[in-house]
Design a protein around this motif. Structure first.
Motif, PDB file in Angstrom:
ATOM      1  N   LEU A 160      35.120 -14.476   5.422  1.00 14.37           N
ATOM      2  CA  LEU A 160      34.515 -13.447   6.265  1.00 14.37           C
ATOM      3  C   LEU A 160      33.272 -12.854   5.612  1.00 14.37           C
ATOM      4  O   LEU A 160      32.266 -12.597   6.293  1.00 14.37           O
ATOM      5  N   ASP A 173      34.518  -6.343  10.579  1.00 18.44           N
ATOM      6  CA  ASP A 173      34.252  -7.722  10.148  1.00 18.44           C
ATOM      7  C   ASP A 173      35.106  -8.178   8.981  1.00 18.44           C
ATOM      8  O   ASP A 173      34.986  -9.319   8.547  1.00 18.44           O
ATOM      9  N   LEU A 174      35.976  -7.289   8.466  1.00 21.80           N
ATOM     10  CA  LEU A 174      36.741  -7.682   7.279  1.00 21.80           C
ATOM     11  C   LEU A 174      38.126  -7.036   7.224  1.00 21.80           C
ATOM     12  O   LEU A 174      39.142  -7.725   7.357  1.00 21.80           O
TER      13      LEU A 174
END
Length: 449
Positions: A160, A173-174
């Motif tokens: 990622l 996003d993570l």
């Protein structure tokens, strides 16, 4: 000589604690006056959302009001007759150890979430509690953490972060995606969309553990989320049975136990176990990751040291940095229980207080982790603290069931980020935690060279 040295050290520590308590109001007042809000009460509420202001305020209480008992209920989401706030490490441990005297209160909301049955986080110390915990430990084994969960989390986190050029929105996003993958790949709840699982878990956790005012809007959204989550888990169970193929994940092991006629492992029991795991995994791991990173970014020396550990592959040292940072802003600053009977805490001391039956007890784990009578140099960032001094995910019988997973996965999530050169906050508000009107980080962007 050792006795004299111990006496002097103890006296100095207590004297310093009193001084810090005296100074605390003068440090908190400017933060309140400059906070946003219409009126002093609103300004104070805003200021107290800042973990630094919380820690300073708790210095005053530890010094002069360590066990404060009020006749007024501050929590309205659960029936109670008053409020007690407990701030010293020793007394917080006492409250959380005395399960018969200070009970968990989540059962009504937990039954609403599951659609009928309780989950063991909402149970007292009973035979049913022991059965359900034992069942889930058979399916969710301790050695899975090192063999399965941590390596998978580490690989996904690396992928990622590698997808980003030099900037990432950490929650989106993570840190939300890694525990969601644990839910789908390790717990075995396949079929639901990632965004749905994240939203459901967020609302259910909020309703169960954070909404202390009994907000009807939050309750409505959480119960809708629970119904959707139950349907998704039912579908996953049905799909797995239809496949007829054994898989070595939590759901697969539950179904093996079901075939062996293990009590509590019918389809409804399995669903209850899995929905409890979903609630605990996604919001907790994501929030812990973001808040630990946020605290590291506030401490340039600690950040530099953590980055050196990440680049050197020293996972133990990296984890020590991450959880020491997390100590400064844990997921929740208090753990609450309700007095099941009239009970006295800190008996035999000057701070002994009687807690009337029905009183809601707020045992402050945040305060306990900064108690100078237990923690050496509590305001200092130290990576040599014994793990047992931390209260990051509760304490005692109702410590978070996934605490061992959290301990492995949070550093794994942050490691590829911390290895990046020049890691820093994004400019402006993007570089500050944005909860988006929830109790959980929704946006928080960092950059690197």
């Amino acid at each position: 000589m050792s006795f004299l040295a111990s006496f002097i050290t103890s006296f100095a520590t207590r004297f310093r604690m009193l001084l810090d308590g005296l100074v605390a109001p003068f440090q908190v007042a400017p933060a309140i006056l400059t906070a946003s809000g219409d009126g002093l009460k609103a300004k104070a509420a805003t200021a107290l959302k800042d973990p630094r202001v919380q820690r300073i305020s708790l210095r005053l209480m530890r010094a002069f009001l360590p066990n404060l008992v009020l006749s007024k209920p501050l929590i309205t989401a659960y029936p109670n007759t008053g409020t007690a706030i407990v701030t010293r490490y020793q007394d917080v441990v006492e409250v959380l150890d005395r399960n018969a005297d200070f009970e968990v209160v989540y059962e009504p909301k937990m039954r609403a979430i599951t659609g009928g049955e309780n989950f063991f986080l909402g149970m007292q110390d009973t035979a049913l509690y022991e059965r359900d915990v034992a069942n889930l430990r058979l399916a969710m084994r301790r050695d899975d953490v090192a063999a399965i969960v941590e390596p998978a989390a580490r690989r996904l986190a690396e992928q990622l972060v590698a997808k980003q050029t030099n900037r990432i929105d950490v929650p989106k996003d993570l840190s939300q995606l890694v525990p969601t993958a644990i839910v789908t790949d390790y717990f075995g709840i396949a079929g639901a969309k990632n965004d749905d699982l994240i939203d459901w878990a967020t609302m259910m956790f909020w309703y169960l553990f954070i909404d202390l005012a009994g907000d009807s809007t939050i309750a409505s959204k959480a119960l809708d989320a629970a119904a959707s989550c139950r349907s998704a888990i039912d579908a996953a169970i049905a799909s797995r049975k239809a496949e007829g193929v054994a898989r070595d994940d939590v759901l697969g092991r539950c179904l093996v136990l079901q075939k062996a006629n293990q009590p509590g492992m019918d389809d409804l029991g399995i669903r209850n176990y899995l929905i409890g795991l979903v609630i605990g995994a996604i919001p907790t791991i994501s929030k812990a990751s973001v808040q630990a990173l946020d605290q590291l970014l506030d401490r340039p020396q600690a950040l530099e040291s953590a980055q050196a550990a990440a680049r050197a592959g020293d996972d133990a040292l990296l984890a020590a940095h991450v959880f020491e940072a997390f100590r400064f802003n844990p997921v929740n600053p208090v753990i609450y229980r309700r007095a099941a009977c009239d009970a006295t805490i800190a008996s035999g001391s000057l701070r002994a207080r009687k807690i009337p039956k029905g009183t809601m007890v707020l045992a402050s784990n945040l305060s306990a982790m900064f108690d100078p009578l237990r923690m050496e140099a509590p305001e200092s960032f130290r990576v040599d603290r014994p793990w047992g001094e931390y209260m990051l995910w509760g304490y005692g019988m109702h410590t978070c069931f996934g605490a061992h997973i959290n301990r492995a996965v949070v550093p794994a999530i942050l490691k590829p980020l911390l290895a990046k050169p020049g890691l820093r906050r994004a400019a402006g508000s993007a570089g500050r935690i944005d909860a988006g009107g929830t109790p959980f980080p929704q946006h928080f962007s960092v950059e690197w060279n």
